[in-house]
Design an enzyme around this catalytic site. Structure first.
Site, short mmCIF file in Angstrom:
data_model
loop_
_atom_site.label_atom_id
_atom_site.label_comp_id
_atom_site.label_asym_id
_atom_site.label_seq_id
_atom_site.Cartn_x
_atom_site.Cartn_y
_atom_site.Cartn_z
N LYS A 52 0.81 -0.99 -0.31
CA LYS A 52 0.03 -0.08 0.20
C LYS A 52 0.61 1.72 -0.01
O LYS A 52 0.42 2.23 -0.64
CB LYS A 52 -1.08 0.27 1.78
N GLN A 96 -5.32 -1.46 9.82
CA GLN A 96 -5.09 -2.83 8.70
C GLN A 96 -5.71 -3.62 9.29
O GLN A 96 -5.73 -3.82 11.03
CB GLN A 96 -3.35 -3.42 8.51
N ASP A 119 -11.28 2.76 3.76
CA ASP A 119 -11.62 1.59 3.76
C ASP A 119 -13.34 1.86 3.26
O ASP A 119 -13.17 0.49 3.37
CB ASP A 119 -11.35 0.52 4.94
N1 GUN Z 1 -6.69 -6.72 5.97
C1 GUN Z 1 -7.28 -7.32 4.91
N2 GUN Z 1 -7.96 -6.88 4.02
C2 GUN Z 1 -7.87 -5.25 4.24
C3 GUN Z 1 -8.41 -4.17 4.17
O1 GUN Z 1 -9.35 -4.01 2.78
N3 GUN Z 1 -9.04 -3.11 4.88
C4 GUN Z 1 -8.10 -3.94 5.87
N4 GUN Z 1 -8.31 -2.12 6.71
N5 GUN Z 1 -7.05 -4.50 6.28
C5 GUN Z 1 -7.67 -5.55 5.48
#
Ligand code: GUN
Length: 282
Positions: A52, A96, A119
């Site tokens: 990311k 996350q 998100d």
């Molecule tokens: N962990 C796995 N996929 C995601 C996601 O799309 N967002 C977040 N915040 N954590 C994750």
């Protein structure tokens, strides 16, 4: 059969976003900023967060990762989120997941200012999406939606079957396809005859976490099949769709890996930019 190339689509989206960030920079003299909070040292989470950060930098966003040990107190995380909520240089906040057990996931999600919730997990954004109002849209379903639209620009009246009812994928996917005038059926582990449901579908989105569940004889000729699954098996990583079988029937199919995955991160960057743009209008 069209092999839907998510890597290529994501690279194209990132190139567009990079241009947009450059335009925003010259217009506002600042760039959108993404802050990711990573708690603990789970390897998959570390890899996601590194990707990311790399992608955010690549398109010219300001990017920051805040790391805590998995012993961090919930209060410390909530206070940090409050600080980020009032920081004007932060357009988007992502915590996350998964979180350590002693931290209340819902409390953390609800602490994030909905206008910075990249998100799209905050109840305000969930509600806005289901009411058809402007909102942040969860990155994976948004990525799936963009891939589907590349193959089927007009979804009016199409029959879509979603396999899996999670808050992360199945439910927001349903809202996005409803908005496009699809007739949507949500299926799940208690659905009576999953095969019969899938056989009706013009579009199948499989997001259920069961390796190779969707078989070749579940899929109508000319169906578009999107595979959200990432399952570790003895024979390597496979999706929720039996790739070899379904590729013989479907009109279009995403591979795993290289399908939905790369679009998820590109959509996170898009969401960060969209949050920034909305903050500039207000
Ligand atoms: N962990 C796995 N996929 C995601 C996601 O799309 N967002 C977040 N915040 N954590 C994750």
């Amino acid at each position: 059969m069209i092999l839907i190339d998510g890597k290529k689509a994501a690279a194209e989206l990132r190139a567009e976003l990079k241009e947009e960030v450059a335009e925003l920079r010259s217009k506002h003299n600042k760039v959108p900023g993404l802050t990711v909070i990573l708690i603990g040292d789970l390897t998959p989470s570390q890899i996601y967060v590194r990707n990311k950060e790399k992608s955010a930098n690549e398109v010219g966003l300001k990017s920051e990762v805040i790391k805590y040990p998995d012993t961090v107190e919930e209060k410390t995380v909530l206070e940090k989120i409050q600080e980020l909520n009032s920081d004007e240089t932060v357009s988007g906040i992502l915590v996350q997941l998964p979180l350590p057990k002693h931290i209340d996931k819902q409390k953390v999600i609800e602490a994030i200012d909905p206008s910075k919730d990249v998100d799209g997990f905050h109840p305000m954004n969930v509600g806005n999406l289901s009411s058809g109002y402007e909102s942040s849209i969860p990155c994976t379903p948004l990525g799936c939606y963009l891939l589907i639209k590349k193959i089927e620009p007009n979804l009016n009246g199409k029959k879509a079957v979603i396999v899996g009812r999670s808050n992360l994928n199945g439910k927001p996917m349903t809202q996005l396809l409803l908005k496009e005038n699809c007739t949507v059926t949500i299926t799940h582990s208690k659905t009576k005859d999953l095969k019969a449901e899938c056989l009706e579908a013009d579009i199948i989105v499989a997001a259920v976490g069961i390796p190779e569940l969707v078989r070749g004889d579940w899929v109508k000729k000319d169906a578009v099949v999107i595979d959200v699954g990432i399952n570790k098996t003895d024979s390597g990583i496979v999706g929720d769709v039996h790739f070899d079988e379904v590729s013989k029937n479907a009109k279009a199919l995403t591979p795993v890996p290289g399908g939905v995955g790369p679009m998820t991160i590109a959509c996170l960057l898009k969401n960060t930019i969209d949050c920034f743009k909305r903050s500039q209008i207000k």
